[in-house]
Structure formats: structure tokens, C-alpha cells
Design a protein around this motif. Structure first.
Motif, mmCIF file in Angstrom:
data_model
loop_
_atom_site.group_PDB
_atom_site.id
_atom_site.type_symbol
_atom_site.label_atom_id
_atom_site.label_comp_id
_atom_site.label_asym_id
_atom_site.label_seq_id
_atom_site.Cartn_x
_atom_site.Cartn_y
_atom_site.Cartn_z
ATOM 1 N N VAL A 202 34.595 36.987 45.596
ATOM 2 C CA VAL A 202 35.670 37.897 45.982
ATOM 3 C C VAL A 202 36.254 38.477 44.695
ATOM 4 N N THR A 203 36.345 39.805 44.620
ATOM 5 C CA THR A 203 36.870 40.473 43.428
ATOM 6 C C THR A 203 38.312 40.895 43.670
ATOM 7 N N VAL A 204 39.178 40.517 42.744
ATOM 8 C CA VAL A 204 40.607 40.841 42.829
ATOM 9 C C VAL A 204 40.932 41.843 41.728
ATOM 10 N N SER A 205 41.440 43.013 42.102
ATOM 11 C CA SER A 205 41.879 44.002 41.117
ATOM 12 C C SER A 205 43.343 43.759 40.788
ATOM 13 N N VAL B 147 35.595 32.430 53.618
ATOM 14 C CA VAL B 147 35.738 33.820 53.216
ATOM 15 C C VAL B 147 36.214 34.704 54.371
ATOM 16 N N GLY B 148 36.000 34.263 55.606
ATOM 17 C CA GLY B 148 36.453 35.051 56.750
ATOM 18 C C GLY B 148 37.959 35.172 56.844
ATOM 19 N N SER B 149 38.692 34.267 56.203
ATOM 20 C CA SER B 149 40.152 34.326 56.234
ATOM 21 C C SER B 149 40.712 35.245 55.163
ATOM 22 N N ILE B 150 39.856 35.792 54.311
ATOM 23 C CA ILE B 150 40.299 36.695 53.245
ATOM 24 C C ILE B 150 39.969 38.128 53.647
ATOM 25 N N LYS B 151 40.934 39.018 53.505
ATOM 26 C CA LYS B 151 40.779 40.398 53.944
ATOM 27 C C LYS B 151 40.910 41.354 52.766
ATOM 28 N N SER B 152 40.217 42.469 52.858
ATOM 29 C CA SER B 152 40.330 43.500 51.827
ATOM 30 C C SER B 152 41.762 44.011 51.783
ATOM 31 N N GLY B 153 42.309 44.130 50.578
ATOM 32 C CA GLY B 153 43.683 44.581 50.416
ATOM 33 C C GLY B 153 44.704 43.470 50.436
ATOM 34 N N GLN B 154 44.280 42.246 50.714
ATOM 35 C CA GLN B 154 45.201 41.108 50.770
ATOM 36 C C GLN B 154 45.846 40.873 49.414
ATOM 37 N N ARG B 155 47.140 40.538 49.414
ATOM 38 C CA ARG B 155 47.870 40.323 48.171
ATOM 39 C C ARG B 155 47.431 39.017 47.507
ATOM 40 N N VAL B 156 47.345 39.047 46.173
ATOM 41 C CA VAL B 156 46.940 37.885 45.392
ATOM 42 C C VAL B 156 47.826 37.806 44.156
ATOM 43 N N THR B 157 48.249 36.597 43.805
ATOM 44 C CA THR B 157 48.955 36.365 42.550
ATOM 45 C C THR B 157 48.026 35.603 41.617
ATOM 46 N N VAL B 158 47.805 36.151 40.426
ATOM 47 C CA VAL B 158 46.905 35.540 39.444
ATOM 48 C C VAL B 158 47.750 34.796 38.418
ATOM 49 N N ALA C 3 38.949 34.597 30.745
ATOM 50 C CA ALA C 3 39.668 33.323 30.809
ATOM 51 C C ALA C 3 39.598 32.769 32.227
ATOM 52 N N PRO C 4 39.640 31.430 32.368
ATOM 53 C CA PRO C 4 39.768 30.838 33.702
ATOM 54 C C PRO C 4 41.192 31.029 34.206
ATOM 55 N N VAL C 5 41.346 31.362 35.463
ATOM 56 C CA VAL C 5 42.665 31.603 36.045
ATOM 57 C C VAL C 5 42.740 30.961 37.428
ATOM 58 N N GLN C 6 43.942 30.942 37.978
ATOM 59 C CA GLN C 6 44.157 30.503 39.355
ATOM 60 C C GLN C 6 44.535 31.721 40.195
ATOM 61 N N ALA C 7 43.863 31.886 41.321
ATOM 62 C CA ALA C 7 44.154 32.994 42.224
ATOM 63 C C ALA C 7 44.853 32.449 43.466
ATOM 64 N N GLN C 8 46.086 32.882 43.680
ATOM 65 C CA GLN C 8 46.871 32.447 44.832
ATOM 66 C C GLN C 8 46.824 33.534 45.903
ATOM 67 N N PHE C 9 46.072 33.272 46.959
ATOM 68 C CA PHE C 9 45.911 34.242 48.035
ATOM 69 C C PHE C 9 47.080 34.138 49.002
ATOM 70 N N GLN C 10 47.754 35.252 49.191
ATOM 71 C CA GLN C 10 48.888 35.276 50.107
ATOM 72 C C GLN C 10 48.352 35.241 51.534
ATOM 73 N N GLY C 11 48.735 34.225 52.272
ATOM 74 C CA GLY C 11 48.257 34.080 53.640
ATOM 75 C C GLY C 11 49.256 34.585 54.657
ATOM 76 N N GLU C 12 49.279 33.936 55.810
ATOM 77 C CA GLU C 12 50.204 34.308 56.871
ATOM 78 C C GLU C 12 51.644 34.174 56.382
ATOM 79 N N VAL D 297 42.874 42.047 46.893
ATOM 80 C CA VAL D 297 41.434 41.866 47.111
ATOM 81 C C VAL D 297 40.793 43.247 47.145
ATOM 82 N N ALA D 298 39.923 43.521 46.164
ATOM 83 C CA ALA D 298 39.288 44.835 46.055
ATOM 84 C C ALA D 298 37.919 44.861 46.709
ATOM 85 N N GLU D 299 37.195 43.732 46.663
ATOM 86 C CA GLU D 299 35.832 43.718 47.194
ATOM 87 C C GLU D 299 35.446 42.303 47.603
#
Length: 444
Positions: free
Chosen positions: A359-362, A312-323, A375-384, A335-337
Motif C-alpha cells: 500500500v502506497t501512502v502519499s 488489505v480489504g479494510s484499507i481504502k484509497s484516500g484513507q487518512r494516514v499519519t506517518v 527510513a523505517p516509519v510507522q503508518a497509522q491508518f485512520q479507521g472507523e 492512501v494513494a495506491e
């Protein structure tokens, strides 16, 4: 849930290719050996072998495979790289909160399931007295009947009445010392029976129609008349129950159907962070109000992703996510919370497993999931991400025994390279002589 992290993205490879002690330019025999080694490296990389693997050539003592993956030539490309980590999540309205009445009596009205209740609207009624939604972080925990009272719960009331358009007057600034007066009293019931004439208002109350305490100015501020010596200092985030605020409470009470006394009971208000959606109704009119009445959630859908605590330390508030939705369509979000509560999963035998944090994604566009409540979904966290870098397929990369990395040119020579980011089967490379468009060997 096991981490979805690609090992090649997080740690260096430790695959060693046997090199001779002679000049770097290989002989025909060694070229054949290296081609075989390259094939083995590519197979290991394709299988996700990653770190911790050490493979050394055996010179001429071991038997060599007769065939391996095909070798092809590709060009070094200039591109943008972006690391993506995919995790499982759940689309929904978030965690449900159970609502209980803070007072005693009989439930006389409840909303319908699925209803949305905003600031200033009643959430339920007990003995025909409305409980109204206000927004904030601090619930009412006392009866607000004492002019000069100070606290964050009073700030919630003041901010909400102001947002609803009521004139609450000036609030004392932080650092101001205020004195409390005697608690205000509820007005006596109106009666038509013969009796004595009007009586003098209790101490601390005014006969003015707005029920203000004192004459001309707030009695709650320093230096005003007071029947009680207790006083408080206003801190940052506090509100003060001034006579102007109590007058605003009275006007608001009249508008929402509560007896306009200017006195607010904690059972009159339900404090939520924002508007709520009634997810389930647990009681019915006529029930005792002491039990659970309903559950509520947020009004907008979001994605909840349980993430291993180590990641979880690699995830930051405001980080872009594709659902990625069940129909394979996608929705953008952020990432909202990041929850501060760590949960421990249990295995089939009841033993504590890996700890996870929600981790809550808005979602940027709630309409993208309009037709799906859960529904179950896949969350793709945009990294470096890196822009405008030179890259080749991972299968083109050789790790030399003496240390460092290299790629093989189409002419057969090895060129040392420095590696950077790994993403989507590509690796960033740089080094002397490396340029866009040059041909290198890789596995087919």
C-alpha cells in the motif's frame, strides 16, 4: 508480519460473570464477588485477551483470590472515538524502474545520479540521438511513420505534444473510421555533390515544408486519397497519426535535437507516469546501449506499507494516514495506491509464508520529510470514527453470563448497556439510564 489489529476492535468479548438467580440487586457477599470478577475481567482486557475466552464463576466451591486490582469511580464521558491501526512501512521514493535503451548503438550521454527529468526532456542519448521523457501509461511499441495509424501509443504522443504547447490539430472522435496511407519515408540526406535535381516526393507525402501527406486536409480521415485500403475505427482512448500531428512531431523533434522527419521511432521516447528521479546510473558513455542504463523512481517521497492480504480489504484509497518518523515527529498523508500484486514471504526454511500487498501512502507536505531520503516509519491508518458518543474505559465493562453487557454504578447496581466502537482503551456504550457524567466503577 503479524497483524497489528487489536482483537477488541474486531470481535466481541466472551467473558462471563457469574450472576445469581435472585433479584438483580446484589447482596454484600455477591458485590464482593462481582468486584473480584470485575478485576479479573479488567486484567484480561488489559492483557489483550479478546475473543474466545469463556470464564464462569464456580459458585462457592472454588477459592477466591484475596486481592485484585483497585476499583475506582469514573464518569461516563461524551467524546469522539477513532480506531487506529499501526503498521510498519518504509519512507522512500518508491519502487525503482530499470531503463534500457530500445535501440542499438553506443551510449553518448547519461544524466547524473539524483537528477530530475520532466516531460519533454532527454533522459539519455545513444549515438547522439536523444531519448525523451513523455508521460503516459502506454509505451511506444512501433515506428510511427504511417498516416492514419490508430492506437493508444499515438494518444500518448498527441497528449504530450499538446501539453508542451504544440498545435497538433483536431483528433478524430471515437467511432470515426480512418484509412492508413503508405508509410512515410525518411528524407534523403543533404548533399552538395552534383546530381539530379529535386525528385518527386513518394506517394502519400507532400512537398510542403511541414511534410504533411495530402493537400489541404488530413489524408488519414475517411474519404481522403490513400494508396492503401486498410482502415481502422477510432476507439475511446485512441489517437490518430494525422498529418497535423506529424507536422507537430517534426517541430518538436527540431526543438529537442532529433532530426526533424515527422517520423517517431519507439527508441526516441521513454514513457513514464510522471517526472522521474535518477536513482542510480548503471552504464557510462561508450558502453553498448543494449544493457541496463539506469534506474529511476518517482520524484516525490512516499511510504510503502506491506499489508497482509487478509487485511488489505479494510484499507481504502484516500484513507487518512499519519506517518510517525524516526524522530517521533509526524506527517499527514493518504492512501494513494493499493497494489494488485500479491507477494508471498518465505520463512527461514524457504516455505511460503503470509501473503502481503503493498500500500502506497502519499504525503500531504513533502517538506515534512525533506531531510530524510529513506527510513523505517510507522503508518497509522485512520479507521472507523464516531463523534459525540458516550464512552467509558474498557475496564468498566462487564459481560454477563446470560448475555449482554453491563456497567456497575458507583452505588453498586448493574445497568445493562449496548457496546459500540472500541478505541484507545475506551468503549462506546448506550442504554436506558446511561447519561453523561454518571459515575461507574472501573479498575484503577
Amino acid at each position: 508480519m503479524a497483524s497489528e489489529r487489536d482483537a477488541a476492535d474486531t470481535m466481541p468479548l466472551r467473558v462471563t460473570v457469574q450472576e445469581g438467580a435472585g433479584p438483580r440487586k446484589p447482596t454484600a457477599g455477591r458485590r464482593r464477588k462481582k468486584a473480584v470478577y470485575l478485576a479479573v475481567v479488567a486484567v484480561l482486557l488489559a492483557g489483550g485477551t479478546g475473543a474466545g475466552l469463556l470464564w464462569a464463576g464456580r459458585g462457592g466451591n472454588g477459592s477466591e483470590p484475596e486481592s485484585g486490582p483497585k476499583i475506582k469511580k469514573i464518569a461516563v464521558v461524551r467524546t469522539d472515538l477513532s480506531g487506529i491501526r499501526e503498521m510498519q512501512g518504509t519512507l522512500g521514493y518508491g519502487s525503482a524502474r530499470t531503463i534500457r535503451s530500445a535501440g542499438e548503438g553506443r551510449v553518448t550521454w547519461l544524466p547524473n545520479r539524483g537528477a530530475t527529468v520532466e516531460r519533454g526532456r532527454q533522459l539519455y542519448r545513444v549515438d547522439e540521438r536523444s531519448a525523451v521523457v513523455l508521460y503516459g501509461d502506454t509505451p511506444l511499441y512501433r515506428r510511427l511513420d504511417t498516416p492514419g495509424s490508430v492506437g493508444r501509443d499515438i494518444r500518448v504522443v498527441a497528449d504530450n505534444l499538446k501539453a508542451l504547447g504544440y498545435d497538433i490539430g483536431a483528433q478524430p472522435a471515437p467511432g470515426t473510421a480512418v484509412r492508413q496511407q503508405a508509410p512515410a519515408e525518411d528524407p534523403p540526406p543533404v548533399t552538395t555533390r552534383p546530381g539530379p535535381g529535386p525528385t518527386k516526393p513518394p506517394a502519400g507525402q507532400s512537398s510542403a515544408p511541414d511534410g504533411g501527406a495530402g493537400k489541404g486536409s488530413d489524408a488519414s480521415q475517411e474519404g481522403s486519397p490513400s494508396s492503401s485500403p486498410s482502415h481502422s475505427t477510432v476507439r475511446e482512448g485512441d489517437g490518430v497519426l494525422t498529418t497535423s500531428l506529424m507536422s507537430a512531431i517534426k517541430r518538436w523533434q527540431k526543438a529537442v535535437g532529433i532530426e526533424p522527419t515527422g517520423i517517431l521511432d519507439f527508441s526516441d521516447v521513454v514513457v513514464t507516469k510522471s517526472a522521474v528521479r535518477v536513482s542510480d546510473v548503471l552504464a557510462q558513455p561508450g558502453d553498448e546501449a543494449s544493457g541496463d542504463l539506469m534506474t529511476v523512481t518517482a520524484t516525490t517521497k512516499s511510504v510503502t506499507v506491506p499489508v497482509e492480504s487478509l487485511d488489505v480489504g479494510s484499507i481504502k484509497s484516500g484513507q487518512r494516514v499519519t506517518v510517525v518518523l524516526p524522530d517521533q515527529s509526524t506527517a499527514a498523508g493518504r492512501v494513494a495506491e493499493i497494489s494488485t500484486i500479491v507477494q508471498a514471504n518465505q520463512d527461514d526454511e524457504g516455505n511460503a509464508g503470509q501473503t502481503k500487498t503493498n500500500v502506497t501512502v502519499s504525503l500531504d507536505d513533502p517538506q515534512a520529510v525533506k531531510g530524510t531520503d529513506s527510513a523505517p516509519v510507522q503508518a497509522q491508518f485512520q479507521g472507523e470514527s464516531k463523534k459525540d458518543v458516550l464512552a467509558v474505559p474498557v475496564g468498566a465493562l462487564l459481560v454477563l453470563r446470560e448475555g449482554g453487557y453491563a456497567v456497575r454504578l458507583s452505588g453498586g447496581g448493574l445497568v445493562p448497556v449496548d457496546t459500540g466502537m472500541f478505541a484507545k482503551g475506551l468503549v462506546e456504550i448506550s442504554g436506558q439510564g446511561i447519561s453523561e457524567g454518571m459515575k461507574v466503577e472501573t479498575t484503577a
